[in-house]
Design an enzyme around this catalytic site. Structure first.
Site, PDB file in Angstrom:
ATOM      1  N   ARG A 228       0.862  -1.180   0.000  1.00 19.61           N
ATOM      2  CA  ARG A 228       0.000   0.000   0.000  1.00 19.61           C
ATOM      3  C   ARG A 228       0.901   1.234   0.000  1.00 19.61           C
ATOM      4  O   ARG A 228       1.951   1.244   0.664  1.00 19.61           O
ATOM      5  CB  ARG A 228      -0.891   0.039   1.261  1.00 19.61           C
ATOM      6  CG  ARG A 228      -1.959  -1.034   1.329  1.00 19.61           C
ATOM      7  CD  ARG A 228      -3.085  -0.804   0.327  1.00 19.61           C
ATOM      8  NE  ARG A 228      -4.151  -1.792   0.439  1.00 19.61           N
ATOM      9  CZ  ARG A 228      -4.258  -2.897  -0.284  1.00 19.61           C
ATOM     10  NH1 ARG A 228      -3.344  -3.171  -1.203  1.00 19.61           N
ATOM     11  NH2 ARG A 228      -5.262  -3.736  -0.111  1.00 19.61           N
ATOM     12  N   GLU A 257      -3.559   7.103  -4.496  1.00 17.71           N
ATOM     13  CA  GLU A 257      -3.872   6.563  -5.824  1.00 17.71           C
ATOM     14  C   GLU A 257      -5.376   6.656  -6.093  1.00 17.71           C
ATOM     15  O   GLU A 257      -6.163   6.654  -5.148  1.00 17.71           O
ATOM     16  CB  GLU A 257      -3.415   5.090  -5.915  1.00 17.71           C
ATOM     17  CG  GLU A 257      -4.145   4.154  -4.974  1.00 17.71           C
ATOM     18  CD  GLU A 257      -3.561   2.735  -5.004  1.00 17.71           C
ATOM     19  OE1 GLU A 257      -2.325   2.576  -5.010  1.00 17.71           O
ATOM     20  OE2 GLU A 257      -4.385   1.793  -4.998  1.00 17.71           O
ATOM     21  N   HIS A 275      -1.780  -0.558  -9.606  1.00 16.99           N
ATOM     22  CA  HIS A 275      -2.332  -1.428  -8.547  1.00 16.99           C
ATOM     23  C   HIS A 275      -3.031  -2.654  -9.150  1.00 16.99           C
ATOM     24  O   HIS A 275      -4.220  -2.860  -8.943  1.00 16.99           O
ATOM     25  CB  HIS A 275      -3.300  -0.639  -7.652  1.00 16.99           C
ATOM     26  CG  HIS A 275      -3.579  -1.328  -6.339  1.00 16.99           C
ATOM     27  ND1 HIS A 275      -3.959  -0.674  -5.205  1.00 16.99           N
ATOM     28  CD2 HIS A 275      -3.526  -2.647  -5.994  1.00 16.99           C
ATOM     29  CE1 HIS A 275      -4.128  -1.533  -4.219  1.00 16.99           C
ATOM     30  NE2 HIS A 275      -3.869  -2.741  -4.679  1.00 16.99           N
TER      31      HIS A 275
HETATM   32  P1  NDP Z   1       0.237 -11.512   5.626  1.00 22.17           P
HETATM   33  O1  NDP Z   1      -0.582 -11.088   6.779  1.00 22.17           O
HETATM   34  O2  NDP Z   1       0.352 -12.963   5.307  1.00 22.17           O
HETATM   35  O3  NDP Z   1       1.722 -10.957   5.778  1.00 22.17           O
HETATM   36  C1  NDP Z   1       1.962  -9.656   6.193  1.00 22.17           C
HETATM   37  C2  NDP Z   1       3.365  -9.570   6.772  1.00 22.17           C
HETATM   38  O4  NDP Z   1       3.560  -8.244   7.222  1.00 22.17           O
HETATM   39  C3  NDP Z   1       3.618 -10.491   7.925  1.00 22.17           C
HETATM   40  O5  NDP Z   1       4.804 -11.187   7.672  1.00 22.17           O
HETATM   41  C4  NDP Z   1       3.778  -9.589   9.130  1.00 22.17           C
HETATM   42  O6  NDP Z   1       4.859 -10.080   9.914  1.00 22.17           O
HETATM   43  C5  NDP Z   1       4.134  -8.246   8.524  1.00 22.17           C
HETATM   44  N1  NDP Z   1       3.570  -7.150   9.304  1.00 22.17           N
HETATM   45  C6  NDP Z   1       2.294  -6.995   9.709  1.00 22.17           C
HETATM   46  N2  NDP Z   1       2.159  -5.860  10.430  1.00 22.17           N
HETATM   47  C7  NDP Z   1       3.390  -5.308  10.482  1.00 22.17           C
HETATM   48  C8  NDP Z   1       3.893  -4.133  11.093  1.00 22.17           C
HETATM   49  N3  NDP Z   1       3.116  -3.316  11.802  1.00 22.17           N
HETATM   50  N4  NDP Z   1       5.212  -3.880  10.948  1.00 22.17           N
HETATM   51  C9  NDP Z   1       6.004  -4.696  10.237  1.00 22.17           C
HETATM   52  N5  NDP Z   1       5.582  -5.821   9.636  1.00 22.17           N
HETATM   53  C10 NDP Z   1       4.288  -6.122   9.758  1.00 22.17           C
HETATM   54  O7  NDP Z   1      -0.327 -10.698   4.386  1.00 22.17           O
HETATM   55  P2  NDP Z   1      -0.255 -11.056   2.840  1.00 22.17           P
HETATM   56  O8  NDP Z   1       1.120 -11.507   2.509  1.00 22.17           O
HETATM   57  O9  NDP Z   1      -1.397 -11.920   2.477  1.00 22.17           O
HETATM   58  O10 NDP Z   1      -0.539  -9.602   2.202  1.00 22.17           O
HETATM   59  C11 NDP Z   1       0.286  -8.503   2.509  1.00 22.17           C
HETATM   60  C12 NDP Z   1      -0.284  -7.214   1.971  1.00 22.17           C
HETATM   61  O11 NDP Z   1      -0.086  -7.132   0.576  1.00 22.17           O
HETATM   62  C13 NDP Z   1      -1.796  -7.048   2.125  1.00 22.17           C
HETATM   63  O12 NDP Z   1      -2.153  -6.590   3.420  1.00 22.17           O
HETATM   64  C14 NDP Z   1      -2.149  -6.055   1.038  1.00 22.17           C
HETATM   65  O13 NDP Z   1      -2.195  -4.744   1.540  1.00 22.17           O
HETATM   66  C15 NDP Z   1      -1.008  -6.191   0.049  1.00 22.17           C
HETATM   67  N6  NDP Z   1      -1.516  -6.665  -1.235  1.00 22.17           N
HETATM   68  C16 NDP Z   1      -1.408  -5.876  -2.341  1.00 22.17           C
HETATM   69  C17 NDP Z   1      -1.887  -6.291  -3.567  1.00 22.17           C
HETATM   70  C18 NDP Z   1      -1.746  -5.459  -4.778  1.00 22.17           C
HETATM   71  O14 NDP Z   1      -2.570  -5.568  -5.683  1.00 22.17           O
HETATM   72  N7  NDP Z   1      -0.728  -4.629  -4.889  1.00 22.17           N
HETATM   73  C19 NDP Z   1      -2.581  -7.583  -3.707  1.00 22.17           C
HETATM   74  C20 NDP Z   1      -2.592  -8.359  -2.494  1.00 22.17           C
HETATM   75  C21 NDP Z   1      -2.088  -7.903  -1.307  1.00 22.17           C
HETATM   76  P3  NDP Z   1       4.853  -9.952  11.517  1.00 22.17           P
HETATM   77  O15 NDP Z   1       3.508 -10.471  11.965  1.00 22.17           O
HETATM   78  O16 NDP Z   1       6.012 -10.775  11.935  1.00 22.17           O
HETATM   79  O17 NDP Z   1       5.045  -8.497  11.768  1.00 22.17           O
END
Ligand code: NDP
Length: 309
Positions: A228, A257, A275
């Site tokens: 994002r 965006e 996106h």
């Molecule tokens: P997951 O929840 O599986 O993974 C997210 C990761 O981010 C985890 O490893 C988590 O690790 C880390 N994380 C969460 N909160 C924090 C924080 N505050 N600080 C640092 N690290 C953090 O999500 P997905 O992999 O399924 O998706 C990730 C993101 O990708 C989605 O939320 C979405 O916004 C984006 N996305 C974008 C798309 C696009 O079209 N461009 C399409 C699909 C997804 P930990 O818990 O160890 O912190």
């Protein structure tokens, strides 16, 4: 009597067809006066399918039971308000991992190997008599992944196949993961040739890729954002891309965006993408099917497939 659901925005045709077979669907975006429509009909709505759902909309849907989001990220939904009102929220995880990881790697190769610039060079007839110059290989480089979750792990696997070294940052070390963990994003950026952002949006990650992080990535570093736009200090990023403080960026998402900072439009060290990381036919169909399956499960009294609230 069929269940009445609200669709705030356009969805994929296959998803809309599946919803229409099961439910009475009201498309809010087709209403000439959405506010008046909600006032008159909001109390009949039991589910919302896709779209943005803020606290204001929730107050107009007093009998809402569930919000089924189209997407894994749900920063478009006021989950706090939903929780307080005892409304369930679902998303569409996993089915989009491969598509998003594929685009992330595609953006990296496009940026490093200057594919977009090369295409323009050839089309403009500049090849004869001109040297296109060199580009940056991914092989042997370090990629730092911010958010080694479902998608991040798929990016890591593909990066390793490209002979890259993978390190990661998150809120905690993942014991079953072999890659080097950083508990400090600035330190990871300093150690990385590429910083790939794939953590959730929302308040907890707002501006997490700060000017300090970007400066640590440095003039030889490249940024990739498929998460994002809100995670990045966008003005600092633009400034560093313009003045050489960063080598380049490949961006599928932007803060604000679909508006894109005007300064980026003329930069050759930037690859811009609208996106669309999950936007392949097979993945979008699977996301739509999951949205519908979550609604079906809810109304059948069965366990939800992917509940986030
Ligand atoms: P997951 O929840 O599986 O993974 C997210 C990761 O981010 C985890 O490893 C988590 O690790 C880390 N994380 C969460 N909160 C924090 C924080 N505050 N600080 C640092 N690290 C953090 O999500 P997905 O992999 O399924 O998706 C990730 C993101 O990708 C989605 O939320 C979405 O916004 C984006 N996305 C974008 C798309 C696009 O079209 N461009 C399409 C699909 C997804 P930990 O818990 O160890 O912190």
């Amino acid at each position: 009597m069929t269940i009445e659901i609200l669709q705030p925005g356009k969805l994929l045709d296959t998803c809309e067809a599946a919803l229409a077979q099961r439910y009475t669907v009201h498309k809010l975006y087709e209403q000439p006066d959405p506010a008046a429509w909600l006032k008159a009909n909001g109390s009949r709505i039991r589910a919302v399918a896709g779209g943005n759902v803020d606290a204001g909309l929730l107050t107009q849907l007093p009998n809402l039971e569930i919000i089924a989001n189209f997407g894994v990220g749900y920063d478009n939904i006021d989950t706090k308000a939903a929780k307080a009102a005892n409304i369930r929220v679902t998303n569409t995880p996993d089915v989009l991992n491969d598509a998003v990881a594929e685009l992330a790697i595609g953006l990296m190769i496009a940026l490093g190997r200057r594919i977009v610039v090369a295409d323009k060079f050839v089309r403009a007839g500049k090849w004869p008599g001109n040297n296109f110059g060199l580009s940056a290989e991914l092989t042997g480089k370090t990629v730092g992944i911010l958010g080694l979750g479902r998608i991040g792990k798929e990016i890591a696997a593909r990066a390793q196949a490209l002979k890259m070294r993978v390190v990661y940052y998150g809120r905690g070390r993942q014991p079953s993961v072999p890659h080097i963990y950083y508990d400090n994003l600035v330190d990871m950026a300093r150690d990385s040739d590429w910083l790939v952002i794939v953590a959730p949006g929302g308040k907890s990650t707002q501006g997490i890729v700060s000017r300090d992080v970007l400066e640590a990535l440095g003039p030889e570093g490249r940024l990739v954002n498929v998460a994002r736009g809100t995670l990045v200090d966008q003005p600092a990023m633009v400034e560093l891309l313009v003045n050489g403080g960063l080598a380049g960026a490949a961006l599928d998402v932007f803060d604000g965006e679909p508006e894109v900072p005007a300064e980026l439009m003329d930069l050759d060290n930037v690859v811009l993408s609208p996106h669309h990381a999950s936007a392949t036919r097979q993945t979008r169909d699977a996301m739509g099917a999951m949205l519908v399956a979550n609604l079906d499960a809810h109304f059948a009294g069965e366990p939800l497939l992917s509940q986030v609230v």
